[in-house]
Each structure stands twice: as C-alpha cells, then as structure tokens.
Design an enzyme around this catalytic site. Sequence first.
Site, PDB file in Angstrom:
ATOM      1  N   GLY A  69      -2.829  -4.700  -1.891  1.00 15.87           N
ATOM      2  CA  GLY A  69      -3.858  -4.409  -2.904  1.00 15.87           C
ATOM      3  C   GLY A  69      -3.555  -5.071  -4.357  1.00 15.87           C
ATOM      4  O   GLY A  69      -4.373  -4.933  -5.136  1.00 15.87           O
ATOM      5  N   GLN A  70      -2.331  -5.563  -4.133  1.00 14.40           N
ATOM      6  CA  GLN A  70      -1.773  -6.115  -5.696  1.00 14.40           C
ATOM      7  C   GLN A  70      -2.776  -7.134  -6.006  1.00 14.40           C
ATOM      8  O   GLN A  70      -3.435  -7.952  -5.265  1.00 14.40           O
ATOM      9  CB  GLN A  70      -0.591  -6.689  -5.694  1.00 14.40           C
ATOM     10  CG  GLN A  70       0.621  -5.720  -5.209  1.00 14.40           C
ATOM     11  CD  GLN A  70       0.801  -5.552  -3.845  1.00 14.40           C
ATOM     12  OE1 GLN A  70      -0.089  -6.078  -3.078  1.00 14.40           O
ATOM     13  NE2 GLN A  70       1.806  -5.002  -3.629  1.00 14.40           N
ATOM     14  N   LYS A  71      -3.163  -7.280  -7.478  1.00 18.69           N
ATOM     15  CA  LYS A  71      -4.307  -8.184  -7.803  1.00 18.69           C
ATOM     16  C   LYS A  71      -4.083  -9.723  -7.424  1.00 18.69           C
ATOM     17  O   LYS A  71      -4.877 -10.223  -7.232  1.00 18.69           O
ATOM     18  CB  LYS A  71      -4.412  -8.196  -9.562  1.00 18.69           C
ATOM     19  CG  LYS A  71      -5.377  -8.783  -9.972  1.00 18.69           C
ATOM     20  CD  LYS A  71      -5.526  -8.516 -11.328  1.00 18.69           C
ATOM     21  CE  LYS A  71      -6.868  -9.261 -12.227  1.00 18.69           C
ATOM     22  NZ  LYS A  71      -7.633  -8.131 -12.825  1.00 18.69           N
TER      23      LYS A  71
END
Length: 182
Positions: A69-71
């Site tokens: 879910g990291q940008k």
Amino acid sequence: MGLFSFLSRLKAQKAKLRVLVLGLDNAGKSTILASLADEEISTVTPTAGLNIKTVQHQKYELTMWDIGGQKSIRKYWKKYYKDTDAVIYVVDSSDVARIGETYAEFCQLLLEPQLSGHPVLVFANKQDLSSALTQAKVAEELHLPSISDRPWQIQACCAKTGEGLKEGMEWMLEAVSVISSK
C-alpha cells in the site's frame, strides 16, 4: 441457475476465489492474511510488493493477493484487478491523519471497470487501539452508505487478535455466492 444446482456444483468441487487485499501501507493487510492463514503474526513485515496466500475457509479455496500500500506501489494495483472475485479494503482505523488519503484510494477502486459490481469488504482494523475511529465513523468517512452499485460491508476488526475477521469473511463469501448464482 437455481440455488440447488448452484449448491450442488459447489459441493462437487471446492470453489476457488481470487480476492484482492488492498489498503494504505501499515493498515494491517499482511497481518490479516497471516491471521486468516493461522500463521504466526509476530513475524509479519510490511509488504514491499506482493504477498500471495492461499487460505482455506469453509468450502472455499481463496487465493488472496496482498498488494503493498505504499504510495509508489498503488499505481500498480490495477495490474491485479483482472479475474478478481472480491475486494477486501483494509483501513487503519487509528490513522485519522490519513483517512482522506484512504478515502481517495478507495474511490479510485470503486471506479475501476474490472471491479464493477464486485463485493467489497472493508475491514476497519486496529479497533484495539484507543485512538481508533469506530466502525460507523470509518463507514461515514468512506461514504459507504452512498455505494449502490455493488454489495459492501464494513467489519470492525483487530488483525492481531483475529477479532471480527471470521464475520467479515463469512459476509464476503455469502456475497460472492449470491452474485455467482445470478
């Protein structure tokens, strides 16, 4: 297809489902997967790309795709939408500062044509923390009551203890079964 023939078909073979597990980094996606797979959660580390687990739940074999879910990784989520049966969106209920970002990413998912009509289970995770938004507040922040083009459910949970996970999964499997029988 009638309900009886659908149930007979499911009994004859183990139903296989593909489930995407998405949400911002640090929401608890990998911990939820480990908990559902009855694995030790103390060794879970953040997903830096992709984590795939096959989980047996009732008569279902669920291939669960936990995508980081990291940008910088979110732009790749769409590569995994094809052939998805359901989406689990995990929200860190205690991360009030990023609830707007969580909502923005959730809205993008709902607009994806490949996910149109697919059931969405929202896990309002980290309910064990005193700073956590309630399930009702998370539903309000994500504007869940306005969703009318697919089945959805929000479930309060705590990935570390497993509380609420079974209830959420049972709803999701029922929602997929109803859609499949149409």
